[in-house]
Design a protein around this motif. Structure first.
Motif, PDB file in Angstrom:
ATOM      1  N   ALA A  82       0.843  -1.222  -0.082  1.00  0.00           N
ATOM      2  CA  ALA A  82      -0.054   0.028   0.145  1.00  0.00           C
ATOM      3  C   ALA A  82       0.915   1.190  -0.068  1.00  0.00           C
ATOM      4  O   ALA A  82       0.556   2.224  -0.427  1.00  0.00           O
ATOM      5  N   TYR A 120       2.281   1.649  -3.337  1.00  0.00           N
ATOM      6  CA  TYR A 120       1.417   2.406  -4.270  1.00  0.00           C
ATOM      7  C   TYR A 120       1.250   3.854  -4.321  1.00  0.00           C
ATOM      8  O   TYR A 120       1.148   4.811  -4.934  1.00  0.00           O
ATOM      9  N   LEU A 139       0.197  -1.967 -12.142  1.00  0.00           N
ATOM     10  CA  LEU A 139       0.005  -0.459 -12.615  1.00  0.00           C
ATOM     11  C   LEU A 139       0.396   0.068 -13.808  1.00  0.00           C
ATOM     12  O   LEU A 139       0.478   1.230 -14.194  1.00  0.00           O
ATOM     13  N   PRO A 154      -2.083 -13.926 -11.295  1.00  0.00           N
ATOM     14  CA  PRO A 154      -3.549 -13.833 -11.610  1.00  0.00           C
ATOM     15  C   PRO A 154      -3.420 -14.271 -13.175  1.00  0.00           C
ATOM     16  O   PRO A 154      -2.488 -13.886 -14.022  1.00  0.00           O
ATOM     17  N   THR A 191      -5.088 -12.952 -15.650  1.00  0.00           N
ATOM     18  CA  THR A 191      -5.229 -11.983 -16.280  1.00  0.00           C
ATOM     19  C   THR A 191      -3.776 -11.235 -16.283  1.00  0.00           C
ATOM     20  O   THR A 191      -3.870  -9.910 -17.060  1.00  0.00           O
ATOM     21  N   ARG A 250      -2.862  -6.024 -19.418  1.00  0.00           N
ATOM     22  CA  ARG A 250      -3.792  -6.916 -19.330  1.00  0.00           C
ATOM     23  C   ARG A 250      -4.186  -7.904 -20.397  1.00  0.00           C
ATOM     24  O   ARG A 250      -4.633  -7.315 -21.436  1.00  0.00           O
ATOM     25  N   GLY A 305     -11.998  -9.590 -12.151  1.00  0.00           N
ATOM     26  CA  GLY A 305     -11.229 -10.563 -12.659  1.00  0.00           C
ATOM     27  C   GLY A 305     -11.823 -11.936 -12.237  1.00  0.00           C
ATOM     28  O   GLY A 305     -12.384 -11.844 -11.023  1.00  0.00           O
ATOM     29  N   TYR A 362      -7.660 -10.889  -7.416  1.00  0.00           N
ATOM     30  CA  TYR A 362      -7.202 -10.414  -8.827  1.00  0.00           C
ATOM     31  C   TYR A 362      -6.983  -8.758  -9.023  1.00  0.00           C
ATOM     32  O   TYR A 362      -6.184  -8.416  -9.882  1.00  0.00           O
ATOM     33  N   ASP A 371      -5.883  -4.782  -8.766  1.00  0.00           N
ATOM     34  CA  ASP A 371      -4.716  -4.134  -8.339  1.00  0.00           C
ATOM     35  C   ASP A 371      -5.393  -2.860  -8.122  1.00  0.00           C
ATOM     36  O   ASP A 371      -6.239  -2.342  -8.611  1.00  0.00           O
ATOM     37  N   PRO A 372      -4.482  -1.785  -7.353  1.00  0.00           N
ATOM     38  CA  PRO A 372      -5.092  -0.403  -7.040  1.00  0.00           C
ATOM     39  C   PRO A 372      -5.279   0.508  -8.052  1.00  0.00           C
ATOM     40  O   PRO A 372      -6.382   1.184  -7.997  1.00  0.00           O
ATOM     41  N   GLY A 373      -4.701   0.393  -9.106  1.00  0.00           N
ATOM     42  CA  GLY A 373      -5.060   1.178 -10.135  1.00  0.00           C
ATOM     43  C   GLY A 373      -6.403   0.921 -10.901  1.00  0.00           C
ATOM     44  O   GLY A 373      -7.040   1.582 -11.166  1.00  0.00           O
ATOM     45  N   GLN A 374      -6.824  -0.567 -10.925  1.00  0.00           N
ATOM     46  CA  GLN A 374      -7.902  -0.977 -11.399  1.00  0.00           C
ATOM     47  C   GLN A 374      -8.904  -0.459 -10.243  1.00  0.00           C
ATOM     48  O   GLN A 374     -10.111  -0.306 -10.739  1.00  0.00           O
ATOM     49  N   ASP A 415      -9.135   1.963  -8.343  1.00  0.00           N
ATOM     50  CA  ASP A 415      -9.425   3.365  -8.519  1.00  0.00           C
ATOM     51  C   ASP A 415     -10.128   3.895  -9.535  1.00  0.00           C
ATOM     52  O   ASP A 415     -11.326   4.468  -9.436  1.00  0.00           O
ATOM     53  N   ALA A 443      -3.501  -2.433  -0.119  1.00  0.00           N
ATOM     54  CA  ALA A 443      -3.307  -1.527  -1.065  1.00  0.00           C
ATOM     55  C   ALA A 443      -4.509  -1.176  -1.898  1.00  0.00           C
ATOM     56  O   ALA A 443      -4.951   0.092  -2.315  1.00  0.00           O
ATOM     57  N   ALA A 447      -6.601   2.382  -2.117  1.00  0.00           N
ATOM     58  CA  ALA A 447      -7.238   2.960  -3.487  1.00  0.00           C
ATOM     59  C   ALA A 447      -8.461   3.276  -3.437  1.00  0.00           C
ATOM     60  O   ALA A 447      -9.069   4.181  -4.029  1.00  0.00           O
TER      61      ALA A 447
END
Lengths: 317, 317
Positions: A219, A222, A264, A301, A303, A315, B149, B184, B186-189, B191, B219, B223
């Protein structure tokens, strides 16, 4: 965030990780670790520390490891040095990157190197002068430890950290690493501090060094990425506990850090499968040590696709 | 972020956690868990699931647990229901909160409830109609599983998730929970998706349900907090693995989630020490189960102070 942006993961397991383990790893295996991690795409490795062998016996082979690492084309080996004596040893061997470290917490600095932070800043000035005279082309980084709090002193004021960073920049640091040595940082704190450090540093590179002691390591990565940081220390297999917190995990895990950064959309150039294979060897070399890391346990994952060399798509469709 | 802002942590260990464990926990202990977690400041607890006992034997006592939970003043018990039959059972008992769930991944929905996602959306419409007629004042939440995902189908398109959310809102959902069922995200996803879900939902509350399978659980919470989410599912002791990833950790850990939110200055009202004490009991009730959680291992930072009841200061001076 552009999919073409890059981030750098620096391996510190051979230094921050190994200084905590019980088993002695011989120089041959340390160099095998370097070679295979370089092959896995991680070229920045802190290979050892130039500290007295009686303080950390694990680094009694510092010269041998540094020489071996310097012989590997493409590797950018660095070494940690706590003082001018260590810096001189590292320079004499020919290392092109030296990482000095001091603690923002005065109490931590006293415990670690038996002098107040202020004296360590002066030490850095002396190392810089020595480097200017005897080590043309050698990069001199500085780590500011306990920048987010200290197990001894508790809170470390943000403005104190920023003043130290300003002093180090004025003295000519080539790189600043902000370290959460004891795993106290939270992402809000990271965001606030790192934006200010980056603003102070201008073109001087800024890195973060996080421990996952309280589960917030990734975290915090990030948060630092959002603040603009693109260089991160990490340790293969999450090696490196904390002497003040038994059973606590240590540095953030290299494989997991690469996984997060690539997720990211930041290219690290690292091959997670090759890192996991190396990890299995390191685990076999250090029986009984605690290891951490989620990707090693759960796998990637379905993906997920590495951005490195795989074109702009992050992805799988 | 204002220090007076609040966040809500909902306990799902009794449902998402227990459905994965081998040992059967008797209703008395489930109710002790509820009572003590309420005393520790967590009032929103998903206490059980109304599913056929032959599918999940752990929930054969659903009626007894729900009745016992309803008798605790201050507790806001909820139950998961996969279909109209389950919703009717929950309503008859008098629960004031029902959580329906469907999967954004059609393949996952087929595997889970043997019908395509589209039919589950229609089921939700029928549950809503039944609630309107027979359950005045009962809140009807919907969880959208595999929103980031799917282990079976791989990628789940963001626009598909958003279309499902729109449909559920149009049908009258009182709350939307976006779930990373398989770890699956991630923090970008997170957000990107959560900002859009919040915009669609308007005044309808939106929650997140994360698993820590690949180390990004907290994390992702960070987000989501940044995107504006203030309600999080979590499981005491990180209970609840993933059937598709042996040895993988499950839901994000309740204590760690509270630690993160409070560190960010969000009041949860929860008492981490009391949660840790309850956790020790739960661990003793479920020998041999895997538990997770960093605060239980490493302790709170010296600099940490709960915001709840402690005034506006987040960190100790």
């Amino acid at each position: 965030m552009s999919v073409q942006e890059t981030a750098r993961v620096r391996e510190v397991g051979l230094r921050d990780g190994l200084q905590m383990v019980h088993a002695m790893l011989d120089a041959g295996r340390k160099l095998e670790w370097c070679r295979r991690e370089l092959a896995a795409g991680i070229a920045d490795i802190e290979v050892t520390a130039f500290v007295p062998a009686k303080v950390v016996p694990q680094f009694a082979d510092a010269e041998e490891v540094a020489r071996g690492a310097l012989a590997m084309p493409g590797l950018r080996p660095a070494a940690l040095v706590p003082n001018l004596r260590g810096a001189r040893r590292a320079l004499e061997i020919g290392l092109k990157k030296i990482d000095f470290v001091l603690s923002a917490s005065n109490e931590h600095n006293l415990r670690n190197v038996r002098r107040p932070t202020e004296e360590s800043i002066e030490d850095f000035g002396r190392i810089k002068a020595w480097r200017d005279e005897h080590g043309a082309g050698v990069e001199l980084g500085v780590g500011v430890a306990t920048a987010f709090g200290c197990t001894i002193a508790g809170r470390v004021e943000e403005r104190r950290v920023l003043r130290i960073v300003e002093r180090l920049l004025a003295l000519g640091a080539d790189e600043i690493t902000i370290a959460d040595t004891v795993g106290y940082a939270d992402p809000g704190q990271v965001d606030a501090l790192m934006r200010q450090v980056l603003a102070l540093a201008g073109k001087v590179p800024v890195a973060c060094h996080f421990h996952d002691t309280r589960g917030l390591g990734l975290a915090n990565v990030y948060a630092a990425v959002q603040a603009g940081v693109r260089i991160f220390d990490a340790s293969l297999a999450g090696l490196g506990g904390c002497p003040f917190a038994p059973n606590a995990t240590g540095n953030i895990d290299t494989e997991d850090c690469v996984f997060l950064l690539e997720s990211l959309g930041l290219r690290t150039g690292a091959d997670i499968d090759a890192l996991l294979e190396l990890r299995r060897s390191v685990e076999s070399w250090l029986p009984g040590e605690p290891f951490a890391g989620a990707i090693a346990r759960a796998g990637l994952p379905k993906t997920f696709r590495l951005s490195a060399g795989a074109g702009p798509l992050q992805r799988q469709g």
